[in-house]
Structures are given as C-alpha cells and as structure tokens.
Design a protein around this motif. Structure first.
Motif, PDB file in Angstrom:
ATOM      1  N   PRO A 158      10.399  -2.160  10.747  1.00 48.24           N
ATOM      2  CA  PRO A 158      11.711  -1.749  11.278  1.00 48.24           C
ATOM      3  C   PRO A 158      12.279  -0.536  10.529  1.00 48.24           C
ATOM      4  O   PRO A 158      11.680  -0.075   9.556  1.00 48.24           O
ATOM      5  CB  PRO A 158      12.590  -2.985  11.057  1.00 48.24           C
ATOM      6  N   SER A 159      13.453  -0.094  10.965  1.00 46.15           N
ATOM      7  CA  SER A 159      14.078   1.082  10.329  1.00 46.15           C
ATOM      8  C   SER A 159      14.356   0.790   8.845  1.00 46.15           C
ATOM      9  O   SER A 159      14.456  -0.379   8.443  1.00 46.15           O
ATOM     10  CB  SER A 159      15.402   1.392  11.024  1.00 46.15           C
ATOM     11  N   GLU A 198       0.982   2.782  11.914  1.00 45.94           N
ATOM     12  CA  GLU A 198       2.296   3.231  11.461  1.00 45.94           C
ATOM     13  C   GLU A 198       2.203   3.784  10.025  1.00 45.94           C
ATOM     14  O   GLU A 198       2.830   4.785   9.679  1.00 45.94           O
ATOM     15  CB  GLU A 198       3.299   2.067  11.559  1.00 45.94           C
ATOM     16  N   LYS A 252       7.924   1.742  -0.287  1.00 49.78           N
ATOM     17  CA  LYS A 252       8.402   1.211  -1.576  1.00 49.78           C
ATOM     18  C   LYS A 252       9.450   2.127  -2.207  1.00 49.78           C
ATOM     19  O   LYS A 252      10.503   1.670  -2.628  1.00 49.78           O
ATOM     20  CB  LYS A 252       7.235   1.025  -2.574  1.00 49.78           C
ATOM     21  N   THR A 253       9.150   3.439  -2.273  1.00 53.14           N
ATOM     22  CA  THR A 253      10.074   4.365  -2.930  1.00 53.14           C
ATOM     23  C   THR A 253      11.424   4.368  -2.203  1.00 53.14           C
ATOM     24  O   THR A 253      12.482   4.275  -2.837  1.00 53.14           O
ATOM     25  CB  THR A 253       9.481   5.794  -2.949  1.00 53.14           C
ATOM     26  N   LEU A 299       0.843  -1.194   0.000  1.00 55.57           N
ATOM     27  CA  LEU A 299       0.000   0.000   0.000  1.00 55.57           C
ATOM     28  C   LEU A 299       0.875   1.239   0.000  1.00 55.57           C
ATOM     29  O   LEU A 299       2.069   1.164   0.300  1.00 55.57           O
ATOM     30  CB  LEU A 299      -0.895  -0.002   1.248  1.00 55.57           C
ATOM     31  N   ALA A 338       7.595  -4.238   7.002  1.00 55.99           N
ATOM     32  CA  ALA A 338       8.221  -2.944   6.686  1.00 55.99           C
ATOM     33  C   ALA A 338       8.294  -2.027   7.904  1.00 55.99           C
ATOM     34  O   ALA A 338       8.623  -0.854   7.765  1.00 55.99           O
ATOM     35  CB  ALA A 338       7.439  -2.267   5.563  1.00 55.99           C
ATOM     36  N   ALA A 364       2.791   4.414   1.110  1.00 59.80           N
ATOM     37  CA  ALA A 364       3.517   4.762   2.339  1.00 59.80           C
ATOM     38  C   ALA A 364       4.038   3.561   3.123  1.00 59.80           C
ATOM     39  O   ALA A 364       4.397   3.686   4.281  1.00 59.80           O
ATOM     40  CB  ALA A 364       2.684   5.667   3.246  1.00 59.80           C
ATOM     41  N   VAL A 367      15.053  -2.867   7.021  1.00 60.37           N
ATOM     42  CA  VAL A 367      14.184  -3.400   5.962  1.00 60.37           C
ATOM     43  C   VAL A 367      15.031  -3.706   4.719  1.00 60.37           C
ATOM     44  O   VAL A 367      14.868  -4.744   4.079  1.00 60.37           O
ATOM     45  CB  VAL A 367      13.034  -2.413   5.621  1.00 60.37           C
TER      46      VAL A 367
END
Ligand code: ADP
Ligand code: YYY
Length: 418
Positions: A399-400, A351, A235-236, A230, A397, A232, A404
């Motif tokens: 963790p920091s 989150e 991914k980027t 989804l 996704a 945010a 990740v």
C-alpha cells in the motif's frame, strides 16, 4: 604430508561428493568394488576417452582457505584450455559438522586432458589442494573410477569406483555454516577479524571500533523496533516516518562508523564479509542500549539481515535446500541484544523491481543477484521467516507509504505497549 590433509584422507572413502550443475547438486560416493551400477549423472554424458578432475581446497587455515578459493577459480579459468568445463563442487562426511570442503570440478575432452593434468600437477605441488582424476573404463567399461593424487610421493592411495549417492537430508553447506557464514557470538566474529589482520590491514581499524565485549549491561527502557526486508521494500522511507511520528532515535546496522570499510569487506569472501556484518550488529547493539534509555529506537536492518543473506548465499538452489525449520542455524546469538519487535516488510517481485528502478541507485552485487535470481530471493525471504528470537511480524509493504506507516504504528502499539 600436512596434518590437515592426513585427517581428510583418513576417512576419504566415507566422503560424499557433490558437483553443482546449474545450481543443482549432483551427488556421488566412492566404492571399493563395482556392482554393475550406472555411472553417476555428472559423468553420464561423457565419452569413454574424456577425463574429469576434482580440485579441493585443503587447508587447516580458514582465512587462507577462504581467500584462496575464489583465487583458484580465477587461476583455473585463466589457464585451462578452451575445451574444459569448470564448475563448483564440494565434499563432506554425512552429518559431520565442519567436514565440508570446497573446490572445482573440471571436465576435459581427451584432446586437452594431458594439458590439464600438467597444469594440476604443477598446482598441487605449490598449493594446499587435493586433486583427483576420474576416468572411464573400470568395471567392464561403463564404470568411472576416482584416483586420488597422492599429496606426497611415499603415500599410496587407493582408486575407487564412483557411484550415485542419495541426496543428504540437508544441503551439506549447512554442515559448515556455523561460524563460517553465520556467527553466533561476538567472540567468534571478532576472532576472524583478529586473524585476518595480516592479509587485510583495514581489519585493525574495524577492531578499534568494537566494544570491549558484547554484553549490554542494561535492558533498554523504551521499545526497540527493527525494520527488515529486501532492498527497496521501503525500510528507509518507513524508518524516517517512524522516527518523526514516535520521536524515536534511528539507528542502522551496519552502523555509520563502519561505512568507510563496507565496500572493501563486501569484496571479501563470505567468512570475512559475514564476520564484518556480524560485528556491525554488536556496535549497533551498544548504540541501541544507550539510546533506548532515553527514547524508543527504530533500527534499519539488524541480525535477521545478517543471518538470512548469509544462509541464503551459502545454500544454492530451491528453498527446499535451506536447513530445515528449527535448525540451529536460525537461532539468535545468545550475547546479542534482542529487540522488542522485528517487522519484516514484504513486497511482490514486480513492485519491488519497479521501486528499485524508480530509485535508480547503484546496487550491491548481492542486490543485483536478488534481482535476477528468483531462487536466491525466495531463499532470503524464507530464511528471514525461519529465524527465531524476538517476535517477527510480516507487514505488507505494497500500500501507499502512509498506509504502511499507519499499519506499522498499530503493530508497534499492540506489541510494545507504547
Ligand atoms: N509504500 C510505498 N509505496 C510506493 N513507493 C514507496 C513506498 N515506500 C517506499 N517507496 C519508494 O520505493 C523506493 C525504495 O524505498 P526505500 O525506502 O529506499 O527502500 P529500502 O530502504 O528498503 O531499500 C524509494 O524510491 C521510495 O520512495
Ligand atoms: N545488518 C546487516 C545489514 C546488511 N547486511 C548485508 C546483507 C546484504 O548483502 C546487504 C544489503 O544491504 P543494503 O544496504 O544493500 O540494503 P538496503 O539498501 O539497506 O536495503 O548487506 C547484513 O549482512 N547485515
């Protein structure tokens, strides 16, 4: 009478109807005689003198039908009297593919029913619609009957009693998803764009960007890894880091060359909008095939996004309304390049919201819907998981960003022989 309306009417009494109340479908069917059954739930709270109407879009032209459906809602909302309640509805033949037709259900108090009737009589003369009125009074007073307004003066159409119907095994929207919401070949999606050129001139510009065919001549030599999830979920951020770490090419779907038209097609009805994203995947596939001969390729969204959002939007309500696991709607298009690995980034709702807020970018309507509609979000996530094809591995996704990245690199190395 139009050929399409005639074929609908030939099996009218076998149809099941559903009216969506707060995203919950309430089903009813037709019966020639009344056997003392209670009125279906949708008529339950009404008074004897109230009237209801169903207005179903009935055209053999898919593009026209898709464009007309939302326009009809606007028109009805504008012109209906204030005491009238409008909700979405549909009708289908159980287990018959492409039998689903959409429309609206109107409840009117006695005071306004003559007004509504006039409005609909006027509308049905000009537009491809099938209109029915519903009134109480048959079968000893408790029963409700459906009267189908004849689309032509010389036709006689029967009245039926309406009775509750059991829920079908799968939500009836699944009967029309294939090649209306989700496209399983390049040709099917391109066909929609070829046909909508008359009403949307920009469709021609998209057609110009397309490859001649879906076929990718050679399998990429290097691994192709798709990042899904989804908005945010990161991914980027992750795709950028992977590009640097692996010296990979970074691509996305929809590809950059379609950016000028994305906002326009996002405003179109599902048939056209989904065909746009489906075509985007084939352009990206060509780019993947080229880059994948030289370096590993990382792709930001691909087919999973296209299919999962489309399926989740076409189905209302809880996750249990989705087509069952293993349904053909989750299959990978036979002519679309298969990545080596698909990674699905998952994040808990709180989150994700926090990250969205921190990022502060404008959101698409669909992303805003994700935000406020928990059921929609759950349907998208579950549809992601059910899609078959290349191996899809879930990545936590939360963790920091660095953790990740390390986790993802391990997964890529163990799955893709890097
Ligand atoms: N692992 C992470 N931990 C904390 N914040 C993150 C992490 N990954 C990304 N972010 C932040 O969350 C926001 C959304 O990330 P982004 O990569 O833009 O997601 P997407 O491309 O999936 O929409 C950005 O502000 C980004 O800096
Ligand atoms: N390959 C793709 C990519 C996106 N989509 C659709 C699905 C959703 O409606 C939106 C989500 O894309 P959006 O760009 O908002 O998401 P990100 O910001 O990339 O996380 O686009 C698609 O159908 N197929």
């Amino acid at each position: 009478m139009a050929k399409h309306a005639k074929s609908l009417l030939s099996r009218w009494s076998s149809r099941v109807f559903l009216v969506e109340v707060d995203e919950k479908p309430l089903y009813f069917r037709l019966q020639a005689r009344h056997g003392g059954e209670r009125a279906p739930q949708v008529f339950g709270q009404l008074r004897q003198e109230d009237r209801c109407f169903s207005v179903l879009v009935c055209t053999g032209d898919r593009i026209k039908g898709a464009k007309f459906y939302p326009q009809l809602r606007d028109k009805l909302s504008k012109e209906l009297p204030p005491g009238c309640d409008l909700t979405t509805m549909g009708s289908f033949l159980p287990r018959v593919r492409d039998s689903f037709i959409r429309g609206y259900f109107l409840k009117s108090s006695a005071e306004y029913s003559a007004h509504v009737e006039r409005l609909l009589r006027d509308l049905v003369r000009r537009e491809p619609l099938l209109v029915c009125s519903y009134a109480a009074g048959g079968g000893g007073g408790q029963a409700w009957t459906q009267r189908l307004w004849s689309p032509s003066e010389d036709e006689t159409v029967s009245d039926y009693f309406v009775v509750s119907s059991d829920e079908p095994e799968c939500h009836p929207s699944a009967l029309s998803m294939i090649n209306n919401d989700v496209f399983y070949s390049f040709e099917e999606a391109r066909d929609v764009f070829r046909k909508c050129g008359d009403v949307i001139p920009e469709a021609a510009s998209v057609l110009e960007m397309l490859p001649g065919s879906a076929g990718v001549s050679q399998k990429p030599l290097f691994p192709v890894v798709v990042l899904e999830g989804l908005d945010a979920t990161g991914k980027t951020t992750l795709t950028e880091s992977l590009r640097e770490t692996l010296g990979a090419a970074l691509l996305r779907s929809p590809p950059d060359c379609l950016s000028p038209w994305r906002a326009l097609f996002d405003r179109e009805p599902p048939l056209i909008r989904r065909a746009f994203y489906a075509l985007g995947n084939y352009i990206t596939a060509q780019q993947i095939a080229q880059e994948g001969m030289k370096t590993p390729v990382i792709v930001d969204r691909f087919w999973h996004s296209t299919a999962a959002y489309a399926i989740a939007t076409a189905t209302g309500g809880p996750v249990s309304n989705l087509p069952g696991e293993g349904s053909e709607v989750y299959s990978w298009p036979g002519d679309l390049l298969r990545p080596s690995l698909v990674l699905l980034l998952t994040l808990d709702a709180e989150e994700r919201k926090r990250r969205l807020k921190d990022r502060g970018l404008e959101k698409t309507d669909e992303e805003q819907k994700l935000d406020c509609n928990q059921l929609f979000r759950l349907r998208v996530e579950e549809a992601y998981r059910r899609i078959s094809g290349p191996p899809c591995v879930t990545v936590d996704a939360s963790p920091s960003a660095d953790k990740v990245l390390q986790q993802t690199l391990l997964l890529i190395r163990s799955n893709c022989h890097l």
